[in-house]
Enzyme design. Structure first.
Site, short mmCIF file in Angstrom:
data_model
loop_
_atom_site.label_atom_id
_atom_site.label_comp_id
_atom_site.label_asym_id
_atom_site.label_seq_id
_atom_site.Cartn_x
_atom_site.Cartn_y
_atom_site.Cartn_z
N CYS A 112 9.77 8.20 5.11
CA CYS A 112 8.35 8.51 5.11
C CYS A 112 7.77 8.18 6.47
CB CYS A 112 7.64 7.69 4.03
SG CYS A 112 5.89 8.11 3.85
N CYS A 128 3.50 2.43 5.54
CA CYS A 128 2.73 1.36 4.90
C CYS A 128 3.48 0.03 5.02
CB CYS A 128 2.49 1.69 3.43
SG CYS A 128 1.59 3.23 3.23
N GLU A 187 5.89 11.04 1.36
CA GLU A 187 4.48 11.37 1.17
C GLU A 187 4.41 12.86 0.81
OE1 GLU A 187 1.30 10.12 0.96
OE2 GLU A 187 0.90 12.25 0.74
N LEU A 203 -4.86 3.82 -3.17
CA LEU A 203 -5.99 3.26 -2.45
C LEU A 203 -5.66 1.87 -1.89
CD1 LEU A 203 -8.90 4.05 -1.72
CD2 LEU A 203 -9.65 2.69 -3.68
N1 SAH Z 1 3.65 8.32 -0.61
C1 SAH Z 1 2.97 8.45 -1.84
C2 SAH Z 1 3.88 8.52 -3.04
C3 SAH Z 1 5.07 7.64 -3.03
S1 SAH Z 1 4.79 5.88 -3.03
C4 SAH Z 1 1.96 7.35 -2.01
O1 SAH Z 1 1.97 6.39 -1.22
O2 SAH Z 1 1.14 7.46 -2.91
C5 SAH Z 1 4.42 5.65 -4.75
C6 SAH Z 1 3.68 4.35 -5.05
O3 SAH Z 1 4.56 3.21 -4.91
C7 SAH Z 1 2.49 4.11 -4.13
O4 SAH Z 1 1.33 3.86 -4.88
C8 SAH Z 1 2.94 2.90 -3.37
O5 SAH Z 1 1.86 2.16 -2.94
C9 SAH Z 1 3.82 2.16 -4.35
N2 SAH Z 1 4.64 1.13 -3.74
C10 SAH Z 1 5.21 1.12 -2.51
N3 SAH Z 1 5.88 -0.03 -2.29
C11 SAH Z 1 5.72 -0.78 -3.40
C12 SAH Z 1 6.16 -2.09 -3.78
N4 SAH Z 1 6.91 -2.84 -2.98
N5 SAH Z 1 5.81 -2.54 -5.02
C13 SAH Z 1 5.06 -1.76 -5.85
N6 SAH Z 1 4.63 -0.54 -5.54
C14 SAH Z 1 4.94 -0.04 -4.33
FE1 SF4 Z 2 5.65 4.27 1.09
FE2 SF4 Z 2 3.93 6.08 0.04
FE3 SF4 Z 2 3.24 4.57 2.17
FE4 SF4 Z 2 5.09 6.48 2.44
S1 SF4 Z 2 2.93 6.74 1.93
S2 SF4 Z 2 5.17 4.43 3.30
S3 SF4 Z 2 6.13 6.33 0.47
S4 SF4 Z 2 3.70 3.86 0.07
#
Ligand code: SAH
Ligand code: SF4
Length: 358
Positions: A120, A124, A171, A226
């Protein structure tokens, strides 16, 4: 390389393979009868079967790992044809239920969580998928095949109703064209018949793409990751917030066509001592004022090497209660598959460390 058969909408297939009604027959073999070879597609002429075998790939994904969790969830790792790996998870939401006379009330309810990219770009701070960087987009067929392979593995009949969430690796809105195509292929009545209103696209909040997705009017559900209610904190957690701040996301959501009976889902990853305070809950209520929203609180799922911590259950419940008291629908996502390290990217990471996949 051969063309992936699952990359084709039925209409596109009908363009390539004449007469056009063959497309419907092929769809039925692929998505209903779960055929393992073109050769077994008995109602197709022999020379067509030969052509299909020579030109099209029916197995773009190879299952290389499967982990079952105590709650019935199963996590899959698939290898793509170029060696990259992606995850998908089958979540068992509800066991089958029966009427008193023994007849079936409803079969097992499943949700399948699928990946849209290898890695990705969004980066994040709390996400393991982000750590490995970005490799490439998945094609529509590679997205569709994840679900198909899981159906085949579990013997799930094609008429079962399942829900799909684009919440695995990647994403989805950064690969919007392929994801939109996958939504259409999934929902084809001659294929898997997974209606768009049972599909949910989760995004880190690419506002301009949310607007574009809205204009496509696919009928899908929208989920927004969010995770923070002020821009400074959100920027720290999600660098994408620099380009698309909270106000721009809220604006895009307001313009998004939502099914009458549906709500936009706001995911809020709760991290201990970072965003688990009532002040944040208060701001969240304000932010969602006037939006048909539902909040889903997610426990941060720790992994080796992260500084973030799982929140205390009391704090999560307090946060939830505050929202409920203010009339905002709020659920706490059960940590499904926690014992198989379900947060996105973790099985892949483990296998990469073992030298499997890339
Ligand atoms: N990229 C998109 C969809 C994939 S991530 C997005 O960010 O919405 C799907 C979900 O997993 C997101 O809400 C993300 O915040 C969450 N996620 C990522 N890492 C995580 C973690 N270590 N523990 C719990 N949820 C996590
Ligand atoms: Fe992970 Fe979703 Fe953030 Fe990409 S956008 S880095 S998949 S939480």
């Amino acid at each position: 390389m051969k063309k992936i058969i699952h990359d084709y909408t039925k209409e596109e297939l009908a363009e390539e393979i004449k007469p056009a009604f063959r497309a419907k027959q092929i769809y039925s073999w692929v998505y209903h009868k779960h055929a393992d070879s073109f050769e077994e597609m008995a109602n197709l002429p022999k020379d067509l079967r030969k052509k299909l075998t020579e030109e099209y790939e029916l197995h773009p994904l190879e299952r290389i790992s499967r982990q079952e969790s105590r709650d019935g969830s199963i996590k899959y790792l698939f290898r793509l044809r170029d060696g990259h790996t992606v995850e998908a998870v089958l979540l068992l939401m509800k066991e089958a239920e029966y009427h008193e006379d023994g007849t079936l009330k409803h079969h097992r309810r499943y949700t399948v969580c699928i990946s849209s990219q290898v890695g990705c770009k969004v980066g994040c701070a709390f996400c393991l998928t982000a750590k490995g960087g970005f490799m490439r987009d998945l094609s529509a067929g590679e997205i569709v095949s994840q679900v198909l392979e899981i159906y085949k593995d579990q013997g799930i009949p094609s008429n079962h109703r399942v829900n799909l969430v684009y919440m695995g690796m990647g994403e989805p809105l950064d690969n919007l064209d392929n994801v939109a195509k996958a939504v259409r292929i999934f929902s084809d009545m001659d294929g898997m018949s997974i209606s768009p209103n049972r599909q949910t696209i989760s995004t880190s909040g690419l506002s301009s793409k949310i607007e574009r997705l809205g204009k496509m009017d696919l009928g899908i559900n929208l989920a927004i990751s969010l995770h923070a209610v002020d821009d400074a904190l959100r920027q720290r957690l999600m660098p994408i917030n620099k380009a698309y701040n909270i106000a721009s996301i809220i604006e895009a959501v307001r313009n998004f066509p939502v099914n009458q009976r549906k709500k936009v889902l706001f995911e809020y990853l709760v991290i201990k001592d970072v965003n688990d305070d009532l002040e944040s809950a208060k701001k969240l209520v304000k932010l969602l004022n006037g939006i048909k929203a539902k909040v889903n609180l997610i426990y941060f799922n720790p992994y080796p090497g992260t500084d973030f911590q799982r929140p205390d259950p009391e704090d999560v419940r307090r946060f939830q209660e505050y929202l409920l008291n203010k009339g905002v629908l709020c659920t706490i996502r059960e940590s499904k598959g926690l014992d198989i390290s379900a947060a996105c990217g973790q099985l892949r990471e483990q296998k990469l460390n073992e030298g499997v996949g890339k």
